[in-house]
Write a protein that holds these residues in place. Sequence first.
Motif, PDB file in Angstrom:
ATOM      1  N   GLU A 139      -7.623   4.981  -3.251  1.00 17.66           N
ATOM      2  CA  GLU A 139      -8.798   5.226  -2.401  1.00 17.66           C
ATOM      3  C   GLU A 139      -9.539   3.940  -2.042  1.00 17.66           C
ATOM      4  O   GLU A 139     -10.219   3.868  -1.010  1.00 17.66           O
ATOM      5  CB  GLU A 139      -9.757   6.182  -3.105  1.00 17.66           C
ATOM      6  CG  GLU A 139      -9.238   7.621  -3.173  1.00 17.66           C
ATOM      7  CD  GLU A 139     -10.090   8.510  -4.056  1.00 17.66           C
ATOM      8  OE1 GLU A 139     -11.061   7.981  -4.672  1.00 17.66           O
ATOM      9  OE2 GLU A 139      -9.809   9.716  -4.150  1.00 17.66           O
ATOM     10  N   ASN A 140      -9.375   2.902  -2.881  1.00 15.42           N
ATOM     11  CA  ASN A 140     -10.078   1.636  -2.660  1.00 15.42           C
ATOM     12  C   ASN A 140      -9.197   0.542  -2.071  1.00 15.42           C
ATOM     13  O   ASN A 140      -9.645  -0.602  -1.932  1.00 15.42           O
ATOM     14  CB  ASN A 140     -10.687   1.148  -3.985  1.00 15.42           C
ATOM     15  CG  ASN A 140     -11.787   2.063  -4.490  1.00 15.42           C
ATOM     16  OD1 ASN A 140     -12.648   2.477  -3.719  1.00 15.42           O
ATOM     17  ND2 ASN A 140     -11.746   2.401  -5.769  1.00 15.42           N
ATOM     18  N   LEU A 141      -7.952   0.878  -1.742  1.00 13.34           N
ATOM     19  CA  LEU A 141      -7.067  -0.132  -1.163  1.00 13.34           C
ATOM     20  C   LEU A 141      -7.484  -0.487   0.263  1.00 13.34           C
ATOM     21  O   LEU A 141      -7.935   0.376   1.018  1.00 13.34           O
ATOM     22  CB  LEU A 141      -5.609   0.388  -1.161  1.00 13.34           C
ATOM     23  CG  LEU A 141      -4.921   0.454  -2.533  1.00 13.34           C
ATOM     24  CD1 LEU A 141      -3.529   1.067  -2.380  1.00 13.34           C
ATOM     25  CD2 LEU A 141      -4.809  -0.936  -3.149  1.00 13.34           C
ATOM     26  N   LYS A 151       0.831  -1.202   0.000  1.00 11.59           N
ATOM     27  CA  LYS A 151       0.000   0.000   0.000  1.00 11.59           C
ATOM     28  C   LYS A 151       0.867   1.254   0.000  1.00 11.59           C
ATOM     29  O   LYS A 151       0.548   2.247  -0.648  1.00 11.59           O
ATOM     30  CB  LYS A 151      -0.936   0.003   1.212  1.00 11.59           C
ATOM     31  CG  LYS A 151      -2.069  -0.988   1.134  1.00 11.59           C
ATOM     32  CD  LYS A 151      -3.003  -0.845   2.328  1.00 11.59           C
ATOM     33  CE  LYS A 151      -4.162  -1.841   2.253  1.00 11.59           C
ATOM     34  NZ  LYS A 151      -5.080  -1.692   3.414  1.00 11.59           N
ATOM     35  N   ARG A 200      -4.974   7.464  -8.162  1.00 14.25           N
ATOM     36  CA  ARG A 200      -5.615   7.994  -6.954  1.00 14.25           C
ATOM     37  C   ARG A 200      -6.901   7.240  -6.646  1.00 14.25           C
ATOM     38  O   ARG A 200      -7.212   6.937  -5.488  1.00 14.25           O
ATOM     39  CB  ARG A 200      -5.884   9.494  -7.127  1.00 14.25           C
ATOM     40  CG  ARG A 200      -6.285  10.190  -5.830  1.00 14.25           C
ATOM     41  CD  ARG A 200      -6.282  11.706  -5.981  1.00 14.25           C
ATOM     42  NE  ARG A 200      -4.896  12.216  -6.029  1.00 14.25           N
ATOM     43  CZ  ARG A 200      -4.342  12.745  -7.108  1.00 14.25           C
ATOM     44  NH1 ARG A 200      -5.018  12.812  -8.251  1.00 14.25           N
ATOM     45  NH2 ARG A 200      -3.101  13.199  -7.067  1.00 14.25           N
ATOM     46  N   LYS A 201      -7.656   6.900  -7.683  1.00 15.78           N
ATOM     47  CA  LYS A 201      -8.900   6.139  -7.483  1.00 15.78           C
ATOM     48  C   LYS A 201      -8.587   4.740  -6.952  1.00 15.78           C
ATOM     49  O   LYS A 201      -9.319   4.208  -6.108  1.00 15.78           O
ATOM     50  CB  LYS A 201      -9.675   6.053  -8.796  1.00 15.78           C
ATOM     51  CG  LYS A 201     -10.271   7.378  -9.229  1.00 15.78           C
ATOM     52  CD  LYS A 201     -11.069   7.234 -10.521  1.00 15.78           C
ATOM     53  CE  LYS A 201     -11.655   8.560 -10.968  1.00 15.78           C
ATOM     54  NZ  LYS A 201     -12.423   8.433 -12.241  1.00 15.78           N
ATOM     55  N   ILE A 202      -7.501   4.147  -7.452  1.00 17.27           N
ATOM     56  CA  ILE A 202      -7.110   2.811  -6.969  1.00 17.27           C
ATOM     57  C   ILE A 202      -6.698   2.886  -5.511  1.00 17.27           C
ATOM     58  O   ILE A 202      -7.096   2.031  -4.692  1.00 17.27           O
ATOM     59  CB  ILE A 202      -5.954   2.259  -7.833  1.00 17.27           C
ATOM     60  CG1 ILE A 202      -6.433   2.006  -9.259  1.00 17.27           C
ATOM     61  CG2 ILE A 202      -5.379   0.977  -7.216  1.00 17.27           C
ATOM     62  CD1 ILE A 202      -5.334   1.650 -10.238  1.00 17.27           C
ATOM     63  N   TYR A 254       2.007   2.214  -3.490  1.00 17.44           N
ATOM     64  CA  TYR A 254       0.980   2.931  -4.249  1.00 17.44           C
ATOM     65  C   TYR A 254       0.898   4.394  -3.814  1.00 17.44           C
ATOM     66  O   TYR A 254       0.873   5.308  -4.650  1.00 17.44           O
ATOM     67  CB  TYR A 254      -0.389   2.270  -4.046  1.00 17.44           C
ATOM     68  CG  TYR A 254      -0.629   1.036  -4.854  1.00 17.44           C
ATOM     69  CD1 TYR A 254      -1.216   1.094  -6.111  1.00 17.44           C
ATOM     70  CD2 TYR A 254      -0.291  -0.223  -4.354  1.00 17.44           C
ATOM     71  CE1 TYR A 254      -1.466  -0.048  -6.860  1.00 17.44           C
ATOM     72  CE2 TYR A 254      -0.522  -1.379  -5.090  1.00 17.44           C
ATOM     73  CZ  TYR A 254      -1.112  -1.281  -6.336  1.00 17.44           C
ATOM     74  OH  TYR A 254      -1.338  -2.419  -7.069  1.00 17.44           O
ATOM     75  N   HIS A 255       0.863   4.628  -2.511  1.00 18.86           N
ATOM     76  CA  HIS A 255       0.748   5.989  -1.987  1.00 18.86           C
ATOM     77  C   HIS A 255       1.945   6.845  -2.412  1.00 18.86           C
ATOM     78  O   HIS A 255       1.785   8.018  -2.755  1.00 18.86           O
ATOM     79  CB  HIS A 255       0.633   5.962  -0.463  1.00 18.86           C
ATOM     80  CG  HIS A 255      -0.737   5.628   0.032  1.00 18.86           C
ATOM     81  ND1 HIS A 255      -1.749   6.565   0.103  1.00 18.86           N
ATOM     82  CD2 HIS A 255      -1.267   4.458   0.479  1.00 18.86           C
ATOM     83  CE1 HIS A 255      -2.853   5.985   0.568  1.00 18.86           C
ATOM     84  NE2 HIS A 255      -2.590   4.715   0.801  1.00 18.86           N
TER      85      HIS A 255
END
Length: 236
Positions: A234-236, A136, A230-232, A139-140
């Motif tokens: 937000e759903n992690l 995670k 960013r959308k991905i 990604y961030h």
Amino acid sequence: MEPKVSIIIPFYNCSYIDQAIQSALDQTYKNIEVIVVDDGSTIFTEKIEPFLEQIRYLRKENGGTATALNHGIRAATGEYIAWLSSDDYFLPEKISKQISFMISHQAEASFTNYDCIDNKDQLLIPWNGKRFTDIKEVYHTFLLYNAINGCTVIIKKVIFEKVGYFNSYHRYTHDYEMWLRLLVNGYKIYYLDEVLTKFRQHEESGTSRFQPEMLKDILTIETHYRPILRKIVENL
């Protein structure tokens, strides 16, 4: 049997090419092939000659690192691809440790940390990359900057057949675009917390010489990929 790993070394007029090749051949992991892609070099090609019986040597017209990488990847017979810049070098256990890590984590792509060295192989910055605790965080971090040194990456060759090869339009930032492309297409890039590559900083490197071009490319890449990423996240 250990899976085969193809080490791709793009080469263009680089005086450190012999060190890069030797580090690839010195791997403790034995099921490898070393592919040197000469991207139309005019000097330092004599440094390759002592290794010709131990490597695969491919020569092409000059087109940039992305085209050289793609040429090598297409010719590769390994299940996994490792990229080594001609001015950097691998530590001897690089492939062995990283492949073991990838198999144990069922990872299709991974990267590690690295040291920065100077033109005389002297250590400048140890552990130069960010150290991650989980996927995670990777990604961030990519919402902020490119967190991966391309020469620390090992990736399954089949991924390129699915998402495409390096984009030669981004001549100096093709790696950044690729990592973002993988992430937005659902491929996790796992981090191994070890230094296994030495990254050389010197005046002739592309990173030093083409900063304005790189910054322009980076803006284009981030404008395209960050909203998707960013959308991905937000759903992690």
